[in-house]
Scaffold this motif. Structure first.
Motif, PDB file in Angstrom:
ATOM      1  N   THR A 182       0.807  -1.222   0.000  1.00  0.00           N
ATOM      2  CA  THR A 182       0.000   0.000   0.000  1.00  0.00           C
ATOM      3  C   THR A 182       0.840   1.273   0.000  1.00  0.00           C
ATOM      4  OG1 THR A 182      -0.132  -0.057   2.418  1.00  0.00           O
ATOM      5  CG2 THR A 182      -1.927  -1.118   1.177  1.00  0.00           C
ATOM      6  N   GLU A 183       2.155   1.150   0.078  1.00  0.00           N
ATOM      7  CA  GLU A 183       3.019   2.329   0.136  1.00  0.00           C
ATOM      8  C   GLU A 183       3.339   2.855  -1.267  1.00  0.00           C
ATOM      9  OE1 GLU A 183       5.693   2.106   4.079  1.00  0.00           O
ATOM     10  OE2 GLU A 183       6.211   0.617   2.571  1.00  0.00           O
ATOM     11  N   VAL A 184       3.526   4.162  -1.356  1.00  0.00           N
ATOM     12  CA  VAL A 184       3.850   4.817  -2.622  1.00  0.00           C
ATOM     13  C   VAL A 184       5.359   4.842  -2.815  1.00  0.00           C
ATOM     14  CG1 VAL A 184       3.627   6.958  -3.942  1.00  0.00           C
ATOM     15  CG2 VAL A 184       1.791   6.243  -2.405  1.00  0.00           C
ATOM     16  N   ALA A 185       5.813   4.554  -4.022  1.00  0.00           N
ATOM     17  CA  ALA A 185       7.248   4.567  -4.304  1.00  0.00           C
ATOM     18  C   ALA A 185       7.815   5.969  -4.121  1.00  0.00           C
ATOM     19  CB  ALA A 185       7.496   4.094  -5.734  1.00  0.00           C
ATOM     20  N   ARG A 186       9.034   6.058  -3.626  1.00  0.00           N
ATOM     21  CA  ARG A 186       9.653   7.364  -3.367  1.00  0.00           C
ATOM     22  C   ARG A 186       9.845   8.166  -4.647  1.00  0.00           C
ATOM     23  NH1 ARG A 186      14.939   6.595  -4.899  1.00  0.00           N
ATOM     24  NH2 ARG A 186      15.679   4.443  -4.889  1.00  0.00           N
ATOM     25  N   VAL A 187       9.933   7.501  -5.802  1.00  0.00           N
ATOM     26  CA  VAL A 187      10.148   8.218  -7.061  1.00  0.00           C
ATOM     27  C   VAL A 187       8.850   8.683  -7.702  1.00  0.00           C
ATOM     28  CG1 VAL A 187      12.348   7.100  -7.579  1.00  0.00           C
ATOM     29  CG2 VAL A 187      10.203   5.999  -8.287  1.00  0.00           C
ATOM     30  N   ASP A 188       7.711   8.292  -7.150  1.00  0.00           N
ATOM     31  CA  ASP A 188       6.414   8.658  -7.723  1.00  0.00           C
ATOM     32  C   ASP A 188       5.967  10.050  -7.281  1.00  0.00           C
ATOM     33  OD1 ASP A 188       6.250   6.265  -9.001  1.00  0.00           O
ATOM     34  OD2 ASP A 188       4.627   5.445  -7.800  1.00  0.00           O
ATOM     35  N   TRP A 234       6.448   5.916 -11.665  1.00  0.00           N
ATOM     36  CA  TRP A 234       7.565   5.232 -12.304  1.00  0.00           C
ATOM     37  C   TRP A 234       7.311   3.742 -12.506  1.00  0.00           C
ATOM     38  CZ3 TRP A 234      12.630   6.581 -13.924  1.00  0.00           C
ATOM     39  CH2 TRP A 234      12.850   7.961 -13.978  1.00  0.00           C
ATOM     40  N   TYR A 235       6.410   3.172 -11.728  1.00  0.00           N
ATOM     41  CA  TYR A 235       6.141   1.740 -11.856  1.00  0.00           C
ATOM     42  C   TYR A 235       4.775   1.461 -12.487  1.00  0.00           C
ATOM     43  CZ  TYR A 235      10.211   1.242  -8.863  1.00  0.00           C
ATOM     44  OH  TYR A 235      11.498   1.305  -8.355  1.00  0.00           O
ATOM     45  N   GLY A 290       5.385   3.154 -17.073  1.00  0.00           N
ATOM     46  CA  GLY A 290       6.426   3.367 -16.077  1.00  0.00           C
ATOM     47  C   GLY A 290       7.809   2.934 -16.516  1.00  0.00           C
ATOM     48  N   PRO A 291       8.783   3.838 -16.499  1.00  0.00           N
ATOM     49  CA  PRO A 291      10.147   3.475 -16.891  1.00  0.00           C
ATOM     50  C   PRO A 291      10.747   2.373 -16.017  1.00  0.00           C
ATOM     51  CG  PRO A 291       9.893   5.859 -16.809  1.00  0.00           C
ATOM     52  CD  PRO A 291       8.662   5.269 -16.174  1.00  0.00           C
ATOM     53  N   GLY A 292      10.271   2.270 -14.771  1.00  0.00           N
ATOM     54  CA  GLY A 292      10.799   1.252 -13.876  1.00  0.00           C
ATOM     55  C   GLY A 292      10.036  -0.050 -13.884  1.00  0.00           C
ATOM     56  N   SER A 293       8.951  -0.118 -14.653  1.00  0.00           N
ATOM     57  CA  SER A 293       8.114  -1.320 -14.656  1.00  0.00           C
ATOM     58  C   SER A 293       8.584  -2.344 -15.683  1.00  0.00           C
ATOM     59  CB  SER A 293       6.658  -0.954 -14.958  1.00  0.00           C
ATOM     60  OG  SER A 293       5.884  -2.120 -15.146  1.00  0.00           O
TER      61      SER A 293
END
Length: 213
Positions: free
Chosen positions: A49-55, A63-64, A69-72
């Motif tokens: 449930t946490e949001v990625a720090r890069v989002d 990003w995911y 998303g470049p990280g997905s």
């Protein structure tokens, strides 16, 4: 950014995995190596449930994202842009990992791409919201490996409700519509948004804000 570098490497791996014809022994060896890498990444992770720090959930950039998303490792990925007048465009070449019928893009992936540019057009116009309804019309088969262009524009807005339309064409044949869609997006009331996004530690304005809600 390293997140994007890893995402690109993993997309290459996914593509290789769905196209490979190596023997069983090599498959087992690669699976073992993949498990070792998975353990390294899990050494420090976030809860589901946490949001990625890069989002940036306030603007909707993720990003995911499984769409762009470049990280997905599962994103096609779509390269999209938008403008404040409520228009959005996207360019993408869909490969083997998103295949439906042999040689063709899966219909669900087509719908997902259209849904994203629709939502992006709505956000660009300052209208937040979640997809309420999505109607897709498949006009022609969408082939793998072909550069595609998506375009979307905002329609009518009333209160928390906003409509938008989108179309998908091949880059080398822009006059032939392959698929088109209509979407209705509804921004959440503050109390509902507080409940839906209670787990987030940052604002979710991209899905809750509305210029005249």
């Amino acid at each position: 950014m390293p997140v994007g570098e890893l995402g690109e490497a993993l997309r290459d791996l996914v593509d290789a995995a769905v196209r490979t014809e190596v023997d069983d022994d090599e498959l087992r060896a690669v699976a073992a190596a993949a498990r070792e890498l998975t353990a390294r990444l899990r050494a420090h992770g976030r809860e589901i449930t946490e949001v990625a720090r890069v989002d940036d959930p306030d603007t909707g950039e993720r990003w995911y994202s499984p769409v762009y998303g470049p990280g997905s490792p599962v994103a096609p990925p779509l390269v999209a842009s938008d403008s404040p007048d409520g228009r959005a465009t996207g360019r993408v070449t869909v490969g083997k990992p998103h295949e439906g019928p042999p040689g063709l893009v899966h219909g669900g992936v087509v719908a997902t791409l259209l849904d994203h540019v629709l939502a992006r057009a709505v956000r660009a116009a300052g209208r937040g919201g979640l997809t309420s309804t999505l109607t897709v019309r498949y006009r022609r088969p969408v082939r793998l490996g072909v550069p595609l262009v998506l375009s979307a524009e905002i329609g009518e807005s009333s209160g928390r409700r906003t409509t938008a339309t989108a179309r998908l064409v091949a880059e080398d044949d822009p006059d032939t519509v392959l698929a088109e869609a209509e979407g209705l997006f509804v921004s959440l009331r503050p109390e509902r948004a507080a409940s839906v996004f209670a787990h987030m530690d940052r604002p979710a304005g991209a899905w809750t804000a509305s210029s005249d809600a």
